[in-house]
Design an enzyme around this catalytic site. Structure first.
Site, PDB file in Angstrom:
ATOM      1  N   ASP A  48       0.868  -1.161   0.000  1.00 13.78           N
ATOM      2  CA  ASP A  48       0.000   0.000   0.000  1.00 13.78           C
ATOM      3  C   ASP A  48       0.912   1.221   0.000  1.00 13.78           C
ATOM      4  OD1 ASP A  48      -2.326   1.623   0.293  1.00 13.78           O
ATOM      5  OD2 ASP A  48      -1.997   1.672   2.456  1.00 13.78           O
ATOM      6  N   ASP A  55      -0.152   4.971   1.221  1.00 15.51           N
ATOM      7  CA  ASP A  55      -0.353   5.894   2.338  1.00 15.51           C
ATOM      8  C   ASP A  55      -0.289   5.180   3.674  1.00 15.51           C
ATOM      9  OD1 ASP A  55      -0.791   8.156   0.654  1.00 15.51           O
ATOM     10  OD2 ASP A  55      -2.785   7.371   0.211  1.00 15.51           O
TER      11      ASP A  55
END
Length: 268
Positions: free
Chosen positions: A7, A9
């Site tokens: 991922d 963020d």
């Protein structure tokens, strides 16, 4: 060939508090939107997958009326949000380029190990692609960033916690779920990865520490670095017992171990 799928963020960098939140608020101010999110407000907003979706959540009939937008015209509201989001992405990218964000502990080290060992590297994120690429370049440097495949933004219709972004990444990479490990920081991201059949390591971030990470193969405070911030292990169902930091050997063990952490995929 094994793969690491990150991922963006909260995983590559703590982008939410230092990047996205101020970018959202600056955008609202520039467009005269009568909203400013506090830190406590944003704790709730980060549970909504996608920046446009977060912005759309503030368009109550009252706010639409203040802005002169037709509250009964979803297409008009979506068009307004798309314009806000383009500006927000530009502000965010400027903040990243300015050096406002730094890589989380262990990210650069782990990526370098994986690249050297020939692992496939990818990012699967609900953030806009230009934002993800900016974070990759800023936190890892151009050479390592260039080795990543990026799957981001509106490339799929359903955002996390739906599994679509990870299923899309697996198809595009040409690999099976059994050959990849995901690194996430949120319960929504974990649910998305598990629903795609992927084993997942969680590195909690500023807004996700209290979320439910049942099903993760490993939950840690961060990946840690030798001589730097060290790993605190919060959940370790496979008995990996990382002492000071998590490295590529731990990810290889996760891939080779019986998958006791994920739910029964055949029941879905």
């Amino acid at each position: 060939m094994p793969a690491l799928i990150f991922d963006c963020d909260g995983v590559l960098a703590d982008t939410e508090r230092d990047g996205h939140l101020p970018a959202f608020n600056q955008t609202f101010e520039e467009f005269s939107v009568p909203v400013q999110w506090s830190d406590s407000d944003y704790v709730q907003k980060v549970t909504i997958g996608g920046g446009k979706e977060r912005m759309r959540s503030i368009l109550t009939p009252e706010v639409a009326g203040v802005l002169g937008l037709p509250a009964d015209d979803p297409a008009a509201l979506d068009s307004a949000v798309a314009g806000w989001h383009r500006r927000k992405s530009a502000i965010y990218t400027e903040r990243v380029a300015s050096g406002a964000l730094t890589a989380r502990p262990g990210i650069r080290r782990l990526v370098a190990q994986a690249a050297g060992a020939g692992w496939i590297l990818a990012v699967a994120s609900t953030s806009a692609e230009e934002s993800v690429r900016a974070v990759l370049t800023q936190t890892l440097g151009p050479e390592l960033a260039a080795q990543f495949r990026v799957f981001a933004g509106d490339i799929v219709n359903r955002k996390k916690p739906a599994p679509d972004i990870y299923l899309h990444a697996l198809r595009e990479l040409g690999i099976d779920a059994a050959d990849a490990v995901v690194v996430e920081d949120s319960a929504n991201g974990l649910r998305s990865a598990l629903a795609a059949g992927l084993r997942t390591v969680i590195t909690i971030s500023g807004y996700t520490a209290d979320e439910d990470f049942t099903g993760a193969a490993l939950v840690v405070s961060s990946l840690g670095d030798p001589g730097g911030p060290t790993t605190v292990t919060l959940r370790d169902p496979l008995g990996l017992e990382p002492e000071f930091f998590v490295d590529l050997a731990d990810f290889a063990t996760i891939l080779s171990a019986p998958d006791r952490s994920a739910p029964d995929l055949e029941s879905r």
